[in-house]
Design a protein around this motif. Structure first.
Motif, PDB file in Angstrom:
ATOM      1  N   VAL A 104      -0.941   2.829   9.044  1.00  9.33           N
ATOM      2  CA  VAL A 104       0.221   3.390   9.743  1.00  9.33           C
ATOM      3  C   VAL A 104       0.029   4.872  10.028  1.00  9.33           C
ATOM      4  O   VAL A 104       0.291   5.352  11.143  1.00  9.33           O
ATOM      5  N   VAL A 105      -0.434   5.621   9.029  1.00 12.87           N
ATOM      6  CA  VAL A 105      -0.583   7.071   9.201  1.00 12.87           C
ATOM      7  C   VAL A 105      -1.649   7.395  10.238  1.00 12.87           C
ATOM      8  O   VAL A 105      -1.444   8.236  11.125  1.00 12.87           O
ATOM      9  N   GLN A 106      -2.780   6.700  10.159  1.00 15.56           N
ATOM     10  CA  GLN A 106      -3.847   6.969  11.131  1.00 15.56           C
ATOM     11  C   GLN A 106      -3.460   6.477  12.519  1.00 15.56           C
ATOM     12  O   GLN A 106      -3.772   7.131  13.526  1.00 15.56           O
ATOM     13  N   GLY A 107      -2.790   5.338  12.584  1.00 16.97           N
ATOM     14  CA  GLY A 107      -2.400   4.789  13.879  1.00 16.97           C
ATOM     15  C   GLY A 107      -1.425   5.661  14.638  1.00 16.97           C
ATOM     16  O   GLY A 107      -1.387   5.632  15.870  1.00 16.97           O
ATOM     17  N   HIS A 108      -0.624   6.473  13.905  1.00 18.45           N
ATOM     18  CA  HIS A 108       0.389   7.298  14.555  1.00 18.45           C
ATOM     19  C   HIS A 108       0.096   8.794  14.437  1.00 18.45           C
ATOM     20  O   HIS A 108       0.912   9.615  14.857  1.00 18.45           O
ATOM     21  N   ALA A 109      -1.053   9.139  13.863  1.00 19.52           N
ATOM     22  CA  ALA A 109      -1.508  10.538  13.781  1.00 19.52           C
ATOM     23  C   ALA A 109      -0.448  11.447  13.166  1.00 19.52           C
ATOM     24  O   ALA A 109      -0.112  12.506  13.714  1.00 19.52           O
ATOM     25  N   LEU A 110       0.101  11.039  12.022  1.00 18.89           N
ATOM     26  CA  LEU A 110       1.131  11.845  11.364  1.00 18.89           C
ATOM     27  C   LEU A 110       0.527  13.095  10.735  1.00 18.89           C
ATOM     28  O   LEU A 110      -0.625  13.112  10.303  1.00 18.89           O
ATOM     29  N   ASP A 111       1.346  14.148  10.652  1.00 18.56           N
ATOM     30  CA  ASP A 111       0.880  15.432  10.124  1.00 18.56           C
ATOM     31  C   ASP A 111       0.994  15.514   8.607  1.00 18.56           C
ATOM     32  O   ASP A 111       0.235  16.238   7.957  1.00 18.56           O
ATOM     33  N   GLY A 112       1.962  14.825   8.034  1.00 14.99           N
ATOM     34  CA  GLY A 112       2.179  14.856   6.586  1.00 14.99           C
ATOM     35  C   GLY A 112       2.939  13.621   6.169  1.00 14.99           C
ATOM     36  O   GLY A 112       3.435  12.866   7.015  1.00 14.99           O
ATOM     37  N   ILE A 113       3.032  13.427   4.862  1.00 19.61           N
ATOM     38  CA  ILE A 113       3.674  12.202   4.389  1.00 19.61           C
ATOM     39  C   ILE A 113       4.370  12.426   3.055  1.00 19.61           C
ATOM     40  O   ILE A 113       3.850  13.121   2.170  1.00 19.61           O
ATOM     41  N   VAL A 114       5.553  11.841   2.935  1.00 25.37           N
ATOM     42  CA  VAL A 114       6.284  11.781   1.669  1.00 25.37           C
ATOM     43  C   VAL A 114       6.169  10.354   1.158  1.00 25.37           C
ATOM     44  O   VAL A 114       6.510   9.409   1.874  1.00 25.37           O
ATOM     45  N   PHE A 115       5.702  10.201  -0.055  1.00 25.26           N
ATOM     46  CA  PHE A 115       5.575   8.876  -0.673  1.00 25.26           C
ATOM     47  C   PHE A 115       6.793   8.633  -1.554  1.00 25.26           C
ATOM     48  O   PHE A 115       6.971   9.302  -2.580  1.00 25.26           O
ATOM     49  N   LEU A 116       7.636   7.702  -1.152  1.00 19.21           N
ATOM     50  CA  LEU A 116       8.825   7.343  -1.926  1.00 19.21           C
ATOM     51  C   LEU A 116       8.518   6.060  -2.697  1.00 19.21           C
ATOM     52  O   LEU A 116       8.389   4.980  -2.120  1.00 19.21           O
ATOM     53  N   THR A 117       8.389   6.176  -4.002  1.00 22.21           N
ATOM     54  CA  THR A 117       7.827   5.114  -4.813  1.00 22.21           C
ATOM     55  C   THR A 117       8.555   5.037  -6.149  1.00 22.21           C
ATOM     56  O   THR A 117       9.435   5.831  -6.436  1.00 22.21           O
ATOM     57  N   ASN A 118       8.178   4.057  -6.958  1.00 20.60           N
ATOM     58  CA  ASN A 118       8.680   4.007  -8.327  1.00 20.60           C
ATOM     59  C   ASN A 118       7.883   3.058  -9.209  1.00 20.60           C
ATOM     60  O   ASN A 118       7.332   3.466 -10.210  1.00 20.60           O
ATOM     61  N   CYS A 119       7.807   1.785  -8.816  1.00 22.25           N
ATOM     62  CA  CYS A 119       7.366   0.789  -9.790  1.00 22.25           C
ATOM     63  C   CYS A 119       5.864   0.552  -9.766  1.00 22.25           C
ATOM     64  O   CYS A 119       5.128   1.158  -9.021  1.00 22.25           O
ATOM     65  N   ASP A 120       5.458  -0.406 -10.558  1.00 20.37           N
ATOM     66  CA  ASP A 120       4.150  -0.471 -11.189  1.00 20.37           C
ATOM     67  C   ASP A 120       2.936  -0.198 -10.305  1.00 20.37           C
ATOM     68  O   ASP A 120       2.188   0.726 -10.550  1.00 20.37           O
ATOM     69  N   LYS A 121       2.659  -1.032  -9.298  1.00 18.28           N
ATOM     70  CA  LYS A 121       1.433  -0.853  -8.518  1.00 18.28           C
ATOM     71  C   LYS A 121       1.660  -0.028  -7.266  1.00 18.28           C
ATOM     72  O   LYS A 121       0.704   0.346  -6.579  1.00 18.28           O
ATOM     73  N   ILE A 122       2.928   0.275  -6.959  1.00 14.46           N
ATOM     74  CA  ILE A 122       3.233   1.006  -5.740  1.00 14.46           C
ATOM     75  C   ILE A 122       2.788   2.461  -5.867  1.00 14.46           C
ATOM     76  O   ILE A 122       2.120   3.000  -4.980  1.00 14.46           O
ATOM     77  N   THR A 123       3.102   3.099  -6.983  1.00 11.40           N
ATOM     78  CA  THR A 123       2.714   4.499  -7.174  1.00 11.40           C
ATOM     79  C   THR A 123       1.194   4.674  -7.144  1.00 11.40           C
ATOM     80  O   THR A 123       0.687   5.533  -6.407  1.00 11.40           O
ATOM     81  N   PRO A 124       0.420   3.894  -7.913  1.00 10.20           N
ATOM     82  CA  PRO A 124      -1.040   4.074  -7.813  1.00 10.20           C
ATOM     83  C   PRO A 124      -1.600   3.718  -6.443  1.00 10.20           C
ATOM     84  O   PRO A 124      -2.542   4.370  -5.971  1.00 10.20           O
ATOM     85  N   GLY A 125      -1.036   2.705  -5.779  1.00 12.36           N
ATOM     86  CA  GLY A 125      -1.486   2.388  -4.429  1.00 12.36           C
ATOM     87  C   GLY A 125      -1.256   3.551  -3.483  1.00 12.36           C
ATOM     88  O   GLY A 125      -2.103   3.862  -2.628  1.00 12.36           O
ATOM     89  N   MET A 126      -0.111   4.218  -3.628  1.00  5.96           N
ATOM     90  CA  MET A 126       0.187   5.372  -2.784  1.00  5.96           C
ATOM     91  C   MET A 126      -0.706   6.557  -3.128  1.00  5.96           C
ATOM     92  O   MET A 126      -1.130   7.307  -2.235  1.00  5.96           O
ATOM     93  N   LEU A 127      -1.008   6.754  -4.402  1.00  3.20           N
ATOM     94  CA  LEU A 127      -1.935   7.827  -4.788  1.00  3.20           C
ATOM     95  C   LEU A 127      -3.314   7.589  -4.173  1.00  3.20           C
ATOM     96  O   LEU A 127      -3.972   8.524  -3.702  1.00  3.20           O
ATOM     97  N   MET A 128      -3.747   6.339  -4.185  1.00  2.00           N
ATOM     98  CA  MET A 128      -5.031   5.999  -3.557  1.00  2.00           C
ATOM     99  C   MET A 128      -4.991   6.304  -2.057  1.00  2.00           C
ATOM    100  O   MET A 128      -5.955   6.831  -1.489  1.00  2.00           O
ATOM    101  N   ALA A 129      -3.866   5.995  -1.413  1.00  6.04           N
ATOM    102  CA  ALA A 129      -3.723   6.291   0.013  1.00  6.04           C
ATOM    103  C   ALA A 129      -3.749   7.791   0.264  1.00  6.04           C
ATOM    104  O   ALA A 129      -4.378   8.270   1.214  1.00  6.04           O
ATOM    105  N   ALA A 130      -3.064   8.549  -0.584  1.00 10.14           N
ATOM    106  CA  ALA A 130      -3.038  10.006  -0.435  1.00 10.14           C
ATOM    107  C   ALA A 130      -4.437  10.585  -0.540  1.00 10.14           C
ATOM    108  O   ALA A 130      -4.835  11.463   0.247  1.00 10.14           O
ATOM    109  N   ALA A 131      -5.217  10.082  -1.510  1.00  6.27           N
ATOM    110  CA  ALA A 131      -6.590  10.563  -1.692  1.00  6.27           C
ATOM    111  C   ALA A 131      -7.456  10.210  -0.491  1.00  6.27           C
ATOM    112  O   ALA A 131      -8.285  11.013  -0.040  1.00  6.27           O
ATOM    113  N   ARG A 132      -7.268   9.022   0.038  1.00  4.52           N
ATOM    114  CA  ARG A 132      -8.090   8.539   1.150  1.00  4.52           C
ATOM    115  C   ARG A 132      -7.762   9.278   2.444  1.00  4.52           C
ATOM    116  O   ARG A 132      -8.659   9.699   3.186  1.00  4.52           O
ATOM    117  N   LEU A 133      -6.478   9.474   2.723  1.00  6.22           N
ATOM    118  CA  LEU A 133      -6.061  10.109   3.973  1.00  6.22           C
ATOM    119  C   LEU A 133      -6.294  11.616   3.952  1.00  6.22           C
ATOM    120  O   LEU A 133      -6.661  12.219   4.951  1.00  6.22           O
TER     121      LEU A 133
END
Length: 551
Positions: A104-133
């Motif tokens: 989604v982020v690459q497809g729309h060329a976003l400048d920044g991102i807020v990760f709204l998360t909480n539970c078990d695998k969502i937070t680490p998945g988002m951290l992985m995305a943050a590191a990758r992007l």
């Protein structure tokens, strides 16, 4: 700005037209475009209040001169997925989340991102995305649930539902009492109240500097959480303008700090998988399984929340939260930048109050070692993990006879039927990343063992993993896993197994010649899945000592 690729110049008229179709004006399109990756879901109690937090994040972004766009991210509640086929999808969903956000982020060329998360695998998945992007990013974890209440005592999800089910099978409580507990244990929005995986990861995200101070512990229902969401929305626009990206914050020091915090809090063993997977995304070879053991011998256990103790996340928050623990740890924590604009040292120095009944001092710890230990030996040549802070001192050295099961369901039936004898080591295998597939959590059997009063008489080992709610002598992440022909596949009923947590050993006490004979005759079972996500995960997943991701 990155978004210029989709909004600047005459050739981008079609792109601008589609943006205008969303209702924004030309002025809004000229600002930084900020994504809000929201894991809102009516299915997940930790996520049900995210619609409100989305509003406050949007307000903050607009106030700082950015333009917000909310998009959805899948979320699984591990508590609901527990104990059945659904749990096989939980860990693989971590990669699905990272991949989806990247797309989604690459497809729309976003400048920044807020990760709204909480539970078990969502937070680490988002951290992985943050590191990758590696575009400017900030995290808002939606916060823990408040304690439940029943007859003048506080309740938490694991102890008063999963473990209560074991007490019912033992005959200690009636079915009516069980139903009353299940109604009151989870009183509303938020991640489960103890130091389980969701709350541990929220605390570690703050420790790494990827969320604002107190975000990791502020309860979901407090107005404070809305203020943090608003400030995070403002801050992401500043991060874009300052070009502060995740890899400038999630350094080796940040990852080591996260491990130190995990050990001091006595957090979930799942964080081992998640931090190793994150290190892989960051291309950081300095962090590995041995890092946890190295630091565990140096970092004392300072906070005793449920499941190991009787305190709740709300107690940690009002005791000073993560800043207070950082301050207490002092030089055990390395200085590092954070998304707040303050360094870790500045956050440590800003602390004005610490409740020492909740957060013990370095000279008065619950234990001189950290909450997690890494065990090696003939049963786990590539390592295994135990939450030693949740193991009774009497059970830290244990020798018992193996009782083997090839799935969680088989083990659960035997435990609840009262077929497990004292002195047993329950072996649950073919539940690893490839063999499961999906490396299911074993909260149901471990809670049943506690509920039936066997936590000081039996141990449990598995190539699967455990919930952050697990307590007792439960060793998981055994590597190599059974499906790959690891030693756990060669165990037979009656074999003696030695668990020695102080010496970091886990040994299968069987003659080497006999083991070699068993190995020569070993034939792995056929794959459980031949299509879909789980088939792909079984094919691509790394071993547990490398984080079990598909990256």
């Amino acid at each position: 700005m990155k978004s210029e690729a989709v909004k600047v110049g005459p050739d981008r008229a079609p792109h601008r037209s589609l943006f205008f179709a969303t209702g924004i004006c030309r002025e809004s399109l000229e600002r930084p475009l900020i994504g809000i990756a929201s894991a809102f879901s009516d299915l997940v109690p930790g996520h049900i209040e995210m619609r409100n937090l989305e509003r406050f994040i949007e307000r903050g972004i607009e106030a700082a001169g950015g333009t917000p766009f909310v998009f959805g991210v899948p979320a699984i509640c591990d508590g609901i997925a527990m104990g059945h086929e659904g749990m096989r999808f939980s860990l693989p969903s971590r990669d699905v989340i990272a991949d989806g956000i990247e797309a989604v982020v690459q497809g729309h060329a976003l400048d920044g991102i807020v990760f709204l998360t909480n539970c078990d695998k969502i937070t680490p998945g988002m951290l992985m995305a943050a590191a990758r992007l590696n575009i400017p990013a900030i995290f808002v974890t939606a916060g823990p649930m408040l304690a439940g209440h029943y007859q003048k005592r506080r309740l938490s999800f694991v102890r008063d539902t999963f473990e209560a089910a074991g007490r019912y099978h033992k005959g200690e409580i009636t079915l009516e009492e069980l139903h009353e507990l299940e109604m009151e244990a989870c009183p509303g929005a938020g991640s489960c109240q103890g130091l389980y995986t969701a709350n541990t990861m929220a605390c570690l995200t703050e420790t790494m500097g990827m969320s604002l101070p107190f975000c990791g512990t502020a309860p979901a229902v407090l107005a404070e959480k809305k203020r943090i969401a608003y400030q995070s929305g403002k801050r992401i626009v500043e991060l874009v303008r300052e070009n502060i990206t995740p890899r400038k914050i999630m350094t080796t020091s940040a990852l080591r700090n996260a491990i130190v915090m995990d050990l001091a809090l006595g957090g979930s063993t799942n964080t081992v998988l998640h931090l190793l997977a994150l290190a892989k995304e960051l291309e950081n070879g300095a962090i590995n399984l041995n890092t946890f053991d190295e630091l565990s011998r140096k970092v004392p256990h300072l906070v005793m929340l449920r499941p190991a103790g009787d305190l709740f996340m709300e107690d940690l928050h009002f005791a000073g939260g993560i800043p207070a623990v950082l301050s207490t740890l002092g030089e055990l924590i390395e200085d590092n930048p954070t998304v707040s604009g303050k360094s870790i040292r500045e956050i440590q120095q800003s602390v004005r109050f610490i409740d020492r009944e909740v957060i013990r001092s370095l000279d008065n710890p619950h234990s001189v070692e950290g909450g997690i230990a890494v065990l090696y030996g003939s049963l786990a040549p590539e390592g295994s993990v135990v939450k030693q802070s949740a193991v009774d001192p009497e059970m830290r050295v244990f020798k018992g006879k193996a009782v083997c099961f090839s799935s969680e369901e088989e083990a659960m039936q035997a435990i609840t039927a009262g077929k497990i004898q004292k002195g047993s080591v329950i072996v649950i295998r073919y539940e690893g990343p490839k063999g499961g597939p999906g490396m299911r959590e074993m909260l149901a059997p471990t809670s049943a063992i506690v509920g039936m009063g066997l936590s000081k008489d039996v141990a449990l080992i598995t190539d699967g993993r455990f919930s952050g709610g697990t307590r007792g002598p439960c060793i998981g992440h055994i590597s190599p896993e059974a499906f790959e022909g690891g030693p756990i596949a060669l165990i037979k009923d009656g074999d003696e197994i030695l668990i020695d947590i102080p010496q970091r050993k886990i040994e299968l006490l069987v003659d080497e010649a006999e083991l070699q004979k068993r190995k020569e005759s070993f034939v792995p079972p056929p794959p459980r899945y031949t299509r879909g996500l789980l088939a792909r995960y079984a094919k691509l997943a790394r071993p547990t000592h490398q984080g079990a991701s598909m990256a």
